[in-house]
Design a protein around this motif. Structure first.
Motif, short mmCIF file in Angstrom:
data_model
loop_
_atom_site.label_atom_id
_atom_site.label_comp_id
_atom_site.label_asym_id
_atom_site.label_seq_id
_atom_site.Cartn_x
_atom_site.Cartn_y
_atom_site.Cartn_z
N THR A 1 -31.99 2.30 4.14
CA THR A 1 -32.14 0.86 4.35
C THR A 1 -33.48 0.46 3.76
O THR A 1 -34.22 1.31 3.25
N ARG B 1 -36.21 -0.03 5.09
CA ARG B 1 -37.37 0.62 5.73
C ARG B 1 -37.11 2.05 6.17
O ARG B 1 -37.96 2.65 6.82
N VAL B 2 -35.97 2.64 5.86
CA VAL B 2 -35.63 3.99 6.33
C VAL B 2 -35.29 4.89 5.16
O VAL B 2 -34.46 4.54 4.30
N ASN B 3 -35.92 6.08 5.11
CA ASN B 3 -35.61 7.11 4.12
C ASN B 3 -35.03 8.33 4.82
O ASN B 3 -35.58 8.80 5.81
N VAL C 1 -36.31 12.39 8.36
CA VAL C 1 -36.20 10.93 8.28
C VAL C 1 -37.60 10.34 8.44
O VAL C 1 -38.45 10.88 9.15
N ARG C 2 -37.86 9.25 7.70
CA ARG C 2 -39.09 8.48 7.90
C ARG C 2 -38.73 7.01 7.84
O ARG C 2 -37.76 6.61 7.20
N TRP C 3 -39.51 6.19 8.55
CA TRP C 3 -39.24 4.76 8.59
C TRP C 3 -40.58 4.04 8.62
O TRP C 3 -41.61 4.64 8.87
N SER C 4 -40.55 2.74 8.35
CA SER C 4 -41.81 2.01 8.29
C SER C 4 -41.82 0.81 9.22
O SER C 4 -40.79 0.23 9.53
N TYR C 5 -43.02 0.50 9.67
CA TYR C 5 -43.31 -0.74 10.39
C TYR C 5 -44.25 -1.53 9.48
O TYR C 5 -45.35 -1.08 9.18
N GLY D 1 -42.54 9.75 10.83
CA GLY D 1 -41.37 10.50 10.37
C GLY D 1 -41.29 11.82 11.09
O GLY D 1 -42.23 12.26 11.75
#
Length: 92
Positions: A7, A9-11, A42-46, A57
């Motif tokens: 998505t 913001r999501v890897n 998995v890593r995601w962002s704010y 992550g």
């Protein structure tokens, strides 16, 4: 490494590392050991209005082959600050 942008913001990630170690033995021979690690993660962002981005992550490195069954947890945290160049027009 393979990184998929699931998505905005999501890897989702899949990484692998192979190592080989040679060690001398007492009988003049050489012992060779190999290890393959596979690490799904998995890593995601704010994202903040100031431009700051915080990226947590986690990954689950695990051994494949003779060392299988060994597994770990890898935690990741990154703070990405925006960079703005300051250019002075003060000429004397």
């Amino acid at each position: 490494s393979v990184i998929w942008l699931a998505t905005q913001r999501v890897n989702l990630m899949l990484e692998a590392a192979w190592s080989r170690v040679e060690s001398p033995r007492g009988d003049g021979e050489v012992s060779r050991d190999s290890q393959l690690l596979v690490s799904p993660g998995v890593r995601w962002s704010y994202d903040f209005p100031s431009g700051l981005q915080i990226v947590p992550g986690l990954a689950f490195p695990m051994a494949v082959g003779p060392e299988r069954g060994s597994g770990w947890l890898f935690l990741y945290l990154s703070f990405e600050h925006p960079f703005r160049a300051v250019i002075s027009s003060d000429r004397r």
